[in-house]
Scaffold this motif. Structure first.
Motif, PDB file in Angstrom:
ATOM      1  N   ALA A 106       0.713  -1.030  -0.103  1.00 16.82           N
ATOM      2  CA  ALA A 106       0.180  -0.051  -0.070  1.00 16.82           C
ATOM      3  C   ALA A 106       0.830   1.258  -0.004  1.00 16.82           C
ATOM      4  CB  ALA A 106      -0.993   0.004   1.176  1.00 16.82           C
ATOM      5  N   ASP A 107       2.044   1.225   0.447  1.00 19.58           N
ATOM      6  CA  ASP A 107       2.899   2.280   0.758  1.00 19.58           C
ATOM      7  C   ASP A 107       4.134   2.458  -0.480  1.00 19.58           C
ATOM      8  OD1 ASP A 107       4.313   0.342   1.656  1.00 19.58           O
ATOM      9  OD2 ASP A 107       5.124   1.188   3.321  1.00 19.58           O
ATOM     10  N   GLU A 128       8.800   9.988  -1.668  1.00 15.12           N
ATOM     11  CA  GLU A 128       8.961   9.303  -0.458  1.00 15.12           C
ATOM     12  C   GLU A 128       9.772   8.224  -0.340  1.00 15.12           C
ATOM     13  OE1 GLU A 128       5.334   8.752   1.438  1.00 15.12           O
ATOM     14  OE2 GLU A 128       4.626  10.792   1.030  1.00 15.12           O
ATOM     15  N   ARG A 129      10.037   7.287  -1.595  1.00 13.08           N
ATOM     16  CA  ARG A 129      10.828   6.240  -1.355  1.00 13.08           C
ATOM     17  C   ARG A 129      11.090   5.852  -2.851  1.00 13.08           C
ATOM     18  NH1 ARG A 129       7.555   0.986   0.836  1.00 13.08           N
ATOM     19  NH2 ARG A 129       9.425   0.000   0.095  1.00 13.08           N
ATOM     20  N   SER A 141       6.223   3.492  -2.989  1.00 11.46           N
ATOM     21  CA  SER A 141       6.917   4.418  -3.905  1.00 11.46           C
ATOM     22  C   SER A 141       5.915   5.834  -4.156  1.00 11.46           C
ATOM     23  CB  SER A 141       7.161   3.967  -5.155  1.00 11.46           C
ATOM     24  OG  SER A 141       8.221   2.843  -5.103  1.00 11.46           O
ATOM     25  N   PRO A 142       5.405   6.260  -3.110  1.00 17.80           N
ATOM     26  CA  PRO A 142       4.673   7.686  -3.418  1.00 17.80           C
ATOM     27  C   PRO A 142       5.334   8.825  -3.726  1.00 17.80           C
ATOM     28  CG  PRO A 142       3.934   6.631  -1.232  1.00 17.80           C
ATOM     29  CD  PRO A 142       4.970   5.861  -2.048  1.00 17.80           C
TER      30      PRO A 142
END
Length: 298
Positions: free
Chosen positions: A165-166, A172-173, A168-169
């Motif tokens: 779900a998180d 941010e990463r 590579s926004p």
């Protein structure tokens, strides 16, 4: 769609034993999986299983509204009710490859000099003994009837949903490394605000003018997750992706027409999720269908 080919040395030794699924061995290399199958670890011995039908499927497509098209060619082998497949570069398969396959045992073809033949035979065998069923870890995902483009986009939603779900926004990463450029997948990543690095042997630019890497090396160091085509099995590049994911802990999601029954065997050994799509593929039929999801978010 073509992918960068890297030389992957054969790994010697016996596969590590464990509980990949039920009594299946834990395998960490493609060669270990070949050895396990040849050793009878998955049930019926491949020397007693014979391929009855071999065929190729060739496709050319250019979706409405897209600036370019592409061609696919796939080798498929039938083993009783199961079909195993491996994509090849159009025109690259020797004319006598089908003759080599028909009537041969799976064990014979697992030692064939052509890697695509070996992968298709492995896929056919595993599709027969470990079919895509809930008891084997698969979750059916219905694919609605429609045009090739609408079905491609629907598949892309299912595939991208397998990323964490998180993943590579923007900013941010590390970005998602996409190995094997499929416009619908890139479109889906863009719609979710996810950064990506496209990688494909053909190079060039994407539909949105972005440069396409031709080597995974730099992309692997920069990425935070990997989204890769099953075609990497057929050109020998999958092992490098698997090793990197296993060593780094980065999510590795495979979208597979090639080797759809092969790749679930690597869940927990570097592969985090698989979208498995055995023959016939979504681009062959406009009617309702199904793909099979393993791992990823429930």
């Amino acid at each position: 769609m073509t992918l960068h080919a890297l030389h992957t040395p054969r790994t010697e030794g016996n596969p590590a034993r464990g509980r990949a699924h039920g009594d299946d061995p834990v395998v960490r290399t493609v060669d270990q999986l070949f050895d396990s199958v040849l050793g009878g670890a998955y049930g019926p011995h491949p020397a007693r299983e014979r391929i009855s039908l071999a065929f190729t499927t060739t496709q050319a497509v250019r979706h409405e509204g897209r600036s370019s098209g592409y061609r696919n060619e796939v080798l498929s082998l039938r083993l009783d009710e199961a079909v195993g497949s491996c994509a090849v570069e159009p025109g690259a398969l020797p004319a006598d490859a089908l003759d080599d396959c028909v009537g041969s045992t799976v064990a014979d073809l697992l030692g064939h000099p052509l890697l695509p033949v070996r992968i298709a035979a492995l896929d056919a065998y595993l599709a027969r003994v470990r079919p895509h069923e809930p008891g084997n870890g698969a979750r059916p995902w219905p694919l609605s009837a429609g045009s090739s483009l609408s079905r491609s986009r629907a598949r892309a939603r299912a595939v991208v949903d397998l990323l964490p779900a998180d993943a590579s926004p923007s900013g941010e990463r590390g970005p998602v490394l996409v190995v094997g450029v499929v416009n619908s997948l890139l479109e889906q990543l863009r719609s979710r605000g996810l950064d990506y690095l496209p990688c494909d042997l053909k190079g060039g630019t994407t539909e949105w003018g972005e440069p396409v890497l031709t080597d995974t090396g730099d992309g692997l160091e920069r990425c935070g997750a990997i989204l890769a085509s099953g075609m990497t099995l057929g050109n020998g590049t999958f092992q490098g992706l698997l090793d990197h994911a296993a060593a780094s802990g980065k999510p590795l999601v495979m979208f597979a027409q090639t080797g759809s029954a092969v790749l679930p065997r690597f869940l927990g050994a570097g592969v985090s999720a698989v979208s498995a799509e055995p023959y016939p593929f979504f681009w062959l039929d406009g009617g309702p269908g199904v793909i099979h999801l393993y791992g990823g978010r429930p």
